[in-house]
Enzyme design. Structure first.
Site, PDB file in Angstrom:
ATOM      1  N   PHE A   1     -12.224 -54.835 -25.136  1.00 34.36           N
ATOM      2  CA  PHE A   1     -12.937 -53.691 -24.513  1.00 34.36           C
ATOM      3  C   PHE A   1     -13.520 -54.536 -23.226  1.00 34.36           C
ATOM      4  CE2 PHE A   1     -13.176 -50.999 -28.326  1.00 34.36           C
ATOM      5  CZ  PHE A   1     -11.780 -50.396 -28.339  1.00 34.36           C
ATOM      6  N   ASN A   2     -13.723 -53.439 -22.175  1.00 38.10           N
ATOM      7  CA  ASN A   2     -14.495 -53.965 -21.047  1.00 38.10           C
ATOM      8  C   ASN A   2     -16.198 -54.484 -21.530  1.00 38.10           C
ATOM      9  OD1 ASN A   2     -12.365 -53.119 -19.571  1.00 38.10           O
ATOM     10  ND2 ASN A   2     -13.562 -52.272 -18.038  1.00 38.10           N
ATOM     11  N   GLU A   3     -16.508 -53.937 -22.302  1.00 37.43           N
ATOM     12  CA  GLU A   3     -17.785 -54.352 -22.937  1.00 37.43           C
ATOM     13  C   GLU A   3     -17.913 -54.223 -24.387  1.00 37.43           C
ATOM     14  OE1 GLU A   3     -18.789 -54.704 -18.772  1.00 37.43           O
ATOM     15  OE2 GLU A   3     -18.226 -52.985 -19.835  1.00 37.43           O
ATOM     16  N   THR A   4     -18.521 -55.056 -25.344  1.00 36.11           N
ATOM     17  CA  THR A   4     -18.696 -54.999 -26.664  1.00 36.11           C
ATOM     18  C   THR A   4     -20.428 -55.089 -26.721  1.00 36.11           C
ATOM     19  OG1 THR A   4     -16.793 -55.416 -27.426  1.00 36.11           O
ATOM     20  CG2 THR A   4     -18.508 -55.742 -28.922  1.00 36.11           C
TER      21      THR A   4
ATOM     22  N   HIS B   1     -22.273 -47.642 -20.210  1.00 39.15           N
ATOM     23  CA  HIS B   1     -21.403 -46.813 -21.021  1.00 39.15           C
ATOM     24  C   HIS B   1     -21.600 -47.453 -22.679  1.00 39.15           C
ATOM     25  CE1 HIS B   1     -18.231 -50.009 -20.615  1.00 39.15           C
ATOM     26  NE2 HIS B   1     -17.786 -49.618 -21.759  1.00 39.15           N
TER      27      HIS B   1
END
Length: 297
Positions: A45-48, A75
């Site tokens: 994902f774009n961020e974890t 997010h």
């Protein structure tokens, strides 16, 4: 070899698979920085986000893209707070603080009668820096020509916790034509080669929304596009008050929509206020649990 449970939440939506996905690891203290990066790369994902204990705040959060750690992520913050609250892990009070690499930030949590949880996240103080690169090359890097860029509004780097390049676009019709050439970004962004690109306009698909945007990731992050971007939406609020409506009556809340070109439907509420002459930015959003992931490192 370790098997890690990562919870997939979608932020800025109440419908699974319609918001911005974030991985959340609720027991982040168990993992080293190298392991956190490996987990984020596996998740993709774009961020974890990793929830950790803090000596300075109620909670510490670290954020990793598949390629590197970032100071702040809107997010993924929404997803983490929502996860900890619904799992009964988070201290039960309406206001908390989180420790991030962008500073100690206040968070407000409101539960609606329908059971929905809305999280308001304070951002870092807005900063802007001039973009001196080629407008033509910049437009080309997102699949457009210079003619698409708004002639009266400035292209600037902006940050309320993480830097992005804010690109004002004339109207909504250009957004479906955008095709990011991410590898070209660093050469064009001479002042900040690792910044992301955030084209936006003052038209929206939803009549209730104030602005529409897309968000193209830095090539160093290992991702291409964000579905609904909290930090960039926050700095859009500061941009609105500084460059678009300087005489705007504050406080003001803006609705920023994002993700429609990707078949998603993200909404971020951006609160713009003035604090002793300085802009004060916060955002409100929610999240929804999608599924549990098992990651092996």
């Amino acid at each position: 070899m370790k098997i890690i449970t990562v919870h997939h939440y979608d932020a800025f939506s109440v419908i699974p698979n319609m918001g911005n996905p974030a991985g959340v690891v609720v027991e982040g203290d168990q993992y080293s920085e190298i392991e956190m990066q490996a987990i984020a790369k596996q998740v993709g994902f774009n961020e974890t986000a990793f929830a950790l204990k803090s000596e300075k705040a109620d909670l510490r959060i670290r954020y990793f893209t598949p390629g590197h750690e970032v100071n702040l992520c809107g997010h993924a913050t929404m997803a983490t707070i929502y996860a900890l609250k619904t799992k009964g892990i988070l201290v039960d009070k309406p206001k908390i603080t989180i420790e991030t690499k962008a500073g100690i930030l206040p968070i407000e949590i409101k539960e609606q009668k329908a059971g929905e949880i809305y999280i308001t996240m304070q951002h870092a103080e807005p900063q802007f820096k001039e973009f001196n690169g080629s407008k033509a090359k910049l437009a080309q890097s997102i699949g457009l020509t210079e003619e698409a860029i708004h002639p009266e509004l400035p292209i600037v780097y902006g940050s309320t916790g993480i830097w992005t390049l804010l690109i004002p676009i004339k109207n909504l019709t250009y957004f479906s034509k955008m095709t990011p050439q991410s590898a070209d970004f660093p050469a064009i962004l001479e002042e900040m080669p690792k910044a992301s690109l955030h084209p936006f306009c003052l038209e929206a698909f939803d009549n209730n929304a104030d602005m529409h945007a897309r968000h193209f990731s830095s090539p160093y992050s290992g991702t291409i596009e964000d579905i609904a971007t909290g930090t960039a939406s926050g700095v859009m609020g500061a941009y609105f008050a500084k460059y678009i409506q300087r005489q705007a009556q504050l406080p003001k809340t803006l609705i920023v929509e994002q993700g429609q070109e990707l078949g998603k439907d993200g909404r971020v509420l951006v609160h713009v206020n003035s604090d002793e002459g300085n802009l004060n930015i916060s955002i409100t959003g929610t999240a929804v649990h999608v599924k549990e992931l098992k990651v092996q490192i």
